[in-house]
Motif scaffolding. Sequence first.
Motif, PDB file in Angstrom:
ATOM      1  N   PHE A 110       0.860  -1.217   0.158  1.00  0.00           N
ATOM      2  CA  PHE A 110      -0.362   0.325  -0.109  1.00  0.00           C
ATOM      3  C   PHE A 110       0.541   1.353   0.449  1.00  0.00           C
ATOM      4  N   SER A 111       2.048   1.318   1.054  1.00  0.00           N
ATOM      5  CA  SER A 111       2.549   2.263   0.471  1.00  0.00           C
ATOM      6  C   SER A 111       3.089   2.347  -0.379  1.00  0.00           C
ATOM      7  N   ALA A 112       3.651   1.858  -1.417  1.00  0.00           N
ATOM      8  CA  ALA A 112       4.216   1.712  -2.475  1.00  0.00           C
ATOM      9  C   ALA A 112       3.475   2.308  -3.521  1.00  0.00           C
ATOM     10  N   LEU A 113       2.386   2.242  -3.812  1.00  0.00           N
ATOM     11  CA  LEU A 113       1.447   2.654  -4.635  1.00  0.00           C
ATOM     12  C   LEU A 113       1.106   3.963  -4.587  1.00  0.00           C
ATOM     13  N   ALA A 114       0.958   4.469  -2.716  1.00  0.00           N
ATOM     14  CA  ALA A 114       0.484   6.265  -2.584  1.00  0.00           C
ATOM     15  C   ALA A 114       1.836   6.144  -3.040  1.00  0.00           C
ATOM     16  N   GLY A 115       3.007   6.222  -2.864  1.00  0.00           N
ATOM     17  CA  GLY A 115       4.232   6.829  -3.419  1.00  0.00           C
ATOM     18  C   GLY A 115       4.215   7.345  -4.999  1.00  0.00           C
ATOM     19  N   ALA A 116       3.819   6.072  -5.553  1.00  0.00           N
ATOM     20  CA  ALA A 116       3.767   5.923  -6.985  1.00  0.00           C
ATOM     21  C   ALA A 116       3.476   6.920  -6.686  1.00  0.00           C
ATOM     22  N   LEU A 117       1.637   7.110  -6.964  1.00  0.00           N
ATOM     23  CA  LEU A 117       0.443   7.842  -7.310  1.00  0.00           C
ATOM     24  C   LEU A 117       0.987   9.065  -6.573  1.00  0.00           C
ATOM     25  N   ASN A 118       1.972   9.445  -5.410  1.00  0.00           N
ATOM     26  CA  ASN A 118       2.098  10.555  -4.737  1.00  0.00           C
ATOM     27  C   ASN A 118       2.874  11.208  -6.214  1.00  0.00           C
ATOM     28  N   ASP A 119       3.683  11.273  -6.344  1.00  0.00           N
ATOM     29  CA  ASP A 119       4.637  11.227  -7.254  1.00  0.00           C
ATOM     30  C   ASP A 119       4.463  12.076  -8.990  1.00  0.00           C
ATOM     31  N   ILE A 120       2.824  11.136  -9.674  1.00  0.00           N
ATOM     32  CA  ILE A 120       2.553  11.582 -10.586  1.00  0.00           C
ATOM     33  C   ILE A 120       1.208  12.663  -9.952  1.00  0.00           C
ATOM     34  N   HIS A 121       0.990  12.646  -9.660  1.00  0.00           N
ATOM     35  CA  HIS A 121      -0.164  13.644  -8.957  1.00  0.00           C
ATOM     36  C   HIS A 121       0.631  15.008  -8.838  1.00  0.00           C
ATOM     37  N   THR A 122       1.850  15.051  -8.154  1.00  0.00           N
ATOM     38  CA  THR A 122       2.970  15.687  -8.364  1.00  0.00           C
ATOM     39  C   THR A 122       3.742  16.509  -9.390  1.00  0.00           C
ATOM     40  N   GLU A 123       3.763  15.992 -10.126  1.00  0.00           N
ATOM     41  CA  GLU A 123       4.068  15.598 -11.674  1.00  0.00           C
ATOM     42  C   GLU A 123       3.791  16.648 -12.121  1.00  0.00           C
ATOM     43  N   PHE A 124       2.315  16.484 -12.148  1.00  0.00           N
ATOM     44  CA  PHE A 124       1.649  17.254 -12.986  1.00  0.00           C
ATOM     45  C   PHE A 124       0.271  18.335 -12.116  1.00  0.00           C
ATOM     46  N   ASN A 125       0.684  18.673 -11.348  1.00  0.00           N
ATOM     47  CA  ASN A 125       0.640  19.605  -9.825  1.00  0.00           C
ATOM     48  C   ASN A 125      -0.677  19.825 -10.115  1.00  0.00           C
ATOM     49  N   THR A 176     -10.619   3.576  -8.112  1.00  0.00           N
ATOM     50  CA  THR A 176      -9.139   2.406  -8.297  1.00  0.00           C
ATOM     51  C   THR A 176     -10.154   1.339  -8.142  1.00  0.00           C
ATOM     52  N   ASP A 177      -9.809  -0.467  -8.527  1.00  0.00           N
ATOM     53  CA  ASP A 177     -10.693  -1.333  -8.326  1.00  0.00           C
ATOM     54  C   ASP A 177     -10.901  -1.592  -6.742  1.00  0.00           C
ATOM     55  N   ASN A 178     -11.227  -3.032  -6.322  1.00  0.00           N
ATOM     56  CA  ASN A 178     -10.848  -3.853  -5.107  1.00  0.00           C
ATOM     57  C   ASN A 178     -10.153  -4.480  -4.486  1.00  0.00           C
ATOM     58  N   GLY A 179      -8.330  -4.565  -4.863  1.00  0.00           N
ATOM     59  CA  GLY A 179      -7.254  -4.589  -4.385  1.00  0.00           C
ATOM     60  C   GLY A 179      -7.496  -3.773  -2.464  1.00  0.00           C
ATOM     61  N   SER A 180      -6.942  -5.043  -2.136  1.00  0.00           N
ATOM     62  CA  SER A 180      -6.463  -4.660  -0.985  1.00  0.00           C
ATOM     63  C   SER A 180      -5.549  -3.281  -0.406  1.00  0.00           C
ATOM     64  N   ASN A 181      -4.575  -3.378  -1.542  1.00  0.00           N
ATOM     65  CA  ASN A 181      -3.557  -2.885  -1.408  1.00  0.00           C
ATOM     66  C   ASN A 181      -4.103  -0.939  -1.614  1.00  0.00           C
ATOM     67  N   PHE A 182      -4.923  -1.064  -3.021  1.00  0.00           N
ATOM     68  CA  PHE A 182      -5.275  -0.309  -3.101  1.00  0.00           C
ATOM     69  C   PHE A 182      -6.169   0.369  -1.626  1.00  0.00           C
ATOM     70  N   LEU A 183      -7.482  -0.457  -1.196  1.00  0.00           N
ATOM     71  CA  LEU A 183      -7.987   0.119  -0.459  1.00  0.00           C
ATOM     72  C   LEU A 183      -7.265   0.359   0.757  1.00  0.00           C
ATOM     73  N   LYS A 184      -5.902  -0.241   1.288  1.00  0.00           N
ATOM     74  CA  LYS A 184      -5.609   0.856   2.127  1.00  0.00           C
ATOM     75  C   LYS A 184      -4.570   2.305   2.262  1.00  0.00           C
ATOM     76  N   ALA A 185      -4.085   1.704   0.876  1.00  0.00           N
ATOM     77  CA  ALA A 185      -3.408   2.941   0.317  1.00  0.00           C
ATOM     78  C   ALA A 185      -4.493   3.835   0.298  1.00  0.00           C
ATOM     79  N   PHE A 186      -5.389   4.343   0.451  1.00  0.00           N
ATOM     80  CA  PHE A 186      -6.756   5.519   0.758  1.00  0.00           C
ATOM     81  C   PHE A 186      -7.131   5.525   1.490  1.00  0.00           C
TER      82      PHE A 186
END
Length: 661
Positions: free
Chosen positions: A239-254, A264-274
């Motif tokens: 969940f932390s790896a996904l959160a870091g990747a999403l945060n970097d992409i959002h920051t890149e495009f401001n 997102t889908d209902n994957g447990s890693n996405f659910l926990k990240a959010f």
Amino acid sequence: MSVAETQENSSEVSQLSTSEEVGSQEDQPTLVHPWPYLEEFFEMVGCKNNSFRMRCKLCAPKYHELMANSPSNLKKHIEKKHPTRLERYTQLTSASLKRKSSTEGSLAPPSKQTKLWETQRVSQASVDKVVLKFIVQGLPPPHVVQQQGFIDLVQHLRPNTNVMTRNTVVNKVTKASIEMRRKLKAALSEIEFIATTTDCWTAHRRSFIGVTAHWFNPQTLQRSCAALACKQLKGSHTFSALAGALNDIHTEFNIREKIVRTTTDNGSNFLKAFRIYGQTDENNNPEPVGESDGEEDDGGQNDDDDEEESVEGVEFVDAGALLDEDDYLEYQLPKHHRCACHLLNLVSTVDALKAEVNPLYKRVSRSTFAKCSSLWNKSSRSTTASEVIEDHCKLQFLRPVATRWNSLFSAVERIVRITREQGEGALAAVCSELDTPKFTPVELAFLAEYAKTMSPVAKALDVLQGETSVQMGWLVPTITLLRTKLQQLNIASKFCEPLIAALLSGLEKRFGEMLTDPELRAAAILVPKFKTCWTSDENILKLGLDYIRSHLDCQAENHVSEGSQSSEEEDFFSSLKKTSPLETTQQLDAYLGCPRDTAEVLKSFPAVCQLSLKLNTALPASAACERLFTVAGLIFRPKRAHTGSKNFENQLLLRLNKAYW
């Protein structure tokens, strides 16, 4: 030598030089006459200085050459030197105009004659640009430019042209990708509300995270979209790896502060990240996960000892333990939304299996689908079986895909269609020739009822996975109408009563919170297509309308405070002004009473339109990201599995974001 002899010799020299020029033209490629209807009078011998060199046939045996860039120059020559042929010239011109008008199907005047230099003079830069577009849009590997067949094609179309090498193509793709990102960032900087979808994809032992952005043009209210990233993920998909990747992409495009929801889908890693890093509200309020409570209690019991230790000497603290503590403030993610299509997929598979608690349904269902599976396997593994099916049924069977429930519905629907159009005998003949168990009349009736029962679910899934016209406000009306349709089917059901009960239970289990969410109800009301007609329950509508009114009031107050340039005292008391909230309430009432149901109606109510854009920018499903991976699969093929992840992402984003480069 006399003057006459001098003129005669000079004329001979000019004629010889001209004849030599004419002779040299014989070695050149045949030139296309710019005005074929005038070939009776003029012959094209070449071009010079952006003009055509034309020889007058009427002046023969004297050689007379004219420089012309339009037929008007030739007409002047006819009028001056050959006036008796002017009528014939006019006839040829008129006939040409009539032929062109009849070909074009209109009486519009002919377009301007294409100049020779406009068609033949192609710069090297323009050739490189077209080749680059071919690489990006056609998705061939970059080394195709080094194949001899491709080189011959380009040089045949444009002789003496240099074809780019593979390395040059990769460099140009990289530069074009940088320019595309710059333009996309500029476009996103002017948008107030943005929604994203994200998902993970694995192919050829590599994993990627894809992100797409969606928004409405505030002037036209048309949906726009773009692919933001398809980056390689290394290591475990925690969940932390996904959160870091999403945060970097959002920051890149401001756009981190502009995103209203991420689907997102209902994957447990996405659910926990959010749940850990996402925004909190009444429907998305995660509690920090940690051991801080216990640590605070321990510290409270030893206050006196700590004071004594601090007096006696220096207190040693483990810095590594402090650095390892995770307070879940490292990343910031937007509000989360679970993919509605994925939830419907679970309802149709996992929840539908609970219908088998009924022994009669279980026996009929298992025997019927066992025979269907036998047919599907035979048709996909044998060409002879496919030919037999084609001969008897005039259609081929469809084989279900495990990851897509609606493919099962489509496969059953195809069998029902064959039975309806070709008769039960055609299906029986196929089963007989392929040596598979035949369907009984009860099983065929069960298949027909199953297809009829699941048809509303399949249609709801198709609606929600749209991208251009679908908004978040479509979710609640779609699920509400789906429940109503299933309840109506339950009245006349003969075999599928347990299935309908299981589907209704699954919808309540997986969509219950969404259906009671005031924000999603408000989003539905703010879609002109629905307004308040999607339900007759006044309590449901009241919650949505109360949400809209409260947020319109807050929106009006914020607008007043932002627009005021007065002193701090006046800003403090600006909330006492009631005119703006009253105006927004009047806009809401006028919007609900307006008979029009197109998006254009929102332009007449600015406050309502602003709130509608905020609530409806998000998508109810993450199908857009899956479409990104579909195109990615066309690039990241087995023979290109060693492509660099950055080059792969550059070509993919250029392919999907054609409007920004």
